[in-house]
Design an enzyme around this catalytic site. Structure first.
Site, short mmCIF file in Angstrom:
data_model
loop_
_atom_site.label_atom_id
_atom_site.label_comp_id
_atom_site.label_asym_id
_atom_site.label_seq_id
_atom_site.Cartn_x
_atom_site.Cartn_y
_atom_site.Cartn_z
CG ASP A 107 -1.60 -0.85 -6.04
OD1 ASP A 107 -1.57 -2.02 -6.47
OD2 ASP A 107 -0.94 -0.45 -5.07
CG ASP B 263 0.54 -6.10 -4.24
OD1 ASP B 263 0.80 -5.37 -3.27
OD2 ASP B 263 -0.15 -5.73 -5.21
#
Ligand code: DX5
Ligand code: ZN
Length: 211
Positions: A29, A169
Site C-alpha cells: 500500500d 481490498d
C-alpha cells in the site's frame, strides 16, 4: 482464490515471517498524503523493506501523481501495479504507460465509484481492484455493497468474454472472506498481521475458501 497480504498494519518488522507464509502475493500500500490523507514511508524506505521479499508484489498506488510512483515501483518488478480511477482524468494514458513498461495493469475503484464508470476500461486492464473500505487505513470494517460490485464484475466478464482478474481490498477476515467468493484475489492485512502466528491466520482464510 488467492490471498494477497497487506503489511500496512504490521507493528514490528516481521516481513520475513510474512514472506515465509503461504500467501500468494505481498500487497504493497503506497499513500502520498494527497490522494488519501495518510502518507506511507518513503519510496526508498519501502524498497529497503521489500528487498528480501520473495513473494510476487501487488502494488496498490493510492497516489495522485501516478506516473512518478510507477517510475519508482517498476524497478521492483511487481506482478501488478494498480492505480486509482479517481486519481486521474486520463486513466488510458496510465494504462498505456504501464503497458509500454510491460507491467500488468490494475485499476482500483473507491467504495463510492460505480462499476459503470469503468466499463470502457475493462477490456484494457489485467485486474480490477474493488475497495471494500475507504482507502487510507488498515483494520476497517468491510463495506457490504462490495458484494454487489464483485458480482457485477464477474457477470460482465462472463458475458463479454474478458479475463481481467478481480481483487477485493479491505476488511477481509475469517467472516467476510465468504462474502467475496466472486473475487480472484482477496487482500487481507489486519486479520493476518494483528496475530502472533501469521501462517495460522492465512490457513484460516484459505480453509474458509477451500483453496
Ligand atoms: C486500505 C488498504 C488496504 C488495507 C487492507 O487503504 O488499501 O490494503 O491495508 O488491510 P485490512 O485487511 O486491514 O483492511
Ligand atoms: Zn490496498
Amino acid at each position: 482464490m488467492k490471498i494477497s497480504a497487506s503489511f500496512l498494519s504490521m507493528k514490528e518488522d516481521r516481513m520475513q515471517e510474512l514472506d515465509r507464509t503461504t500467501v500468494d502475493f505481498l500487497h504493497v500500500d503506497v499513500m502520498d498524503g494527497e490522494f488519501v490523507k495518510e502518507k506511507s514511508i518513503s519510496n526508498d524506505e519501502m524498497a529497503l523493506k521489500l528487498k528480501d521479499v520473495t513473494k510476487p508484489l501487488d502494488i496498490h498506488l493510492m497516489v495522485k501523481d501516478v506516473k512518478s510512483y510507477i517510475d519508482f515501483y517498476k524497478d521492483l518488478h511487481p506482478a501488478f501495479i494498480t492505480f486509482h480511477y479517481e486519481a486521474t482524468n486520463d486513466p488510458m494514458s496510465i494504462i498505456n504507460y504501464l503497458r509500454s513498461l510491460n507491467i500488468k495493469v490494475g485499476l482500483a475503484i473507491n467504495p463510492g465509484t460505480p462499476i459503470d464508470s469503468i466499463l470502457s476500461y475493462l477490456d484494457q486492464v489485467d485486474l480490477i481492484l474493488v475497495m471494500s473500505v475507504y482507502p487510507g487505513r488498515g483494520g476497517q470494517e468491510f463495506i457490504r455493497d462490495t458484494e454487489r460490485k464483485l458480482n457485477k464484475l464477474n457477470h460482465v466478464r462472463k458475458i463479454i468474454y474478458l479475463n481481467y482478474k478481480i481483487e477485493v481490498d479491505g476488511g477481509i477476515n475469517d467472516k467476510t472472506i465468504e462474502k467475496v467468493k466472486d473475487a480472484d484475489i482477496a487482500v487481507s492485512g489486519y486479520f493476518i498481521t494483528s496475530a502472533d502466528d501469521y501462517q495460522r491466520q492465512v490457513n484460516i482464510l484459505k480453509d474458509d475458501i477451500a483453496c
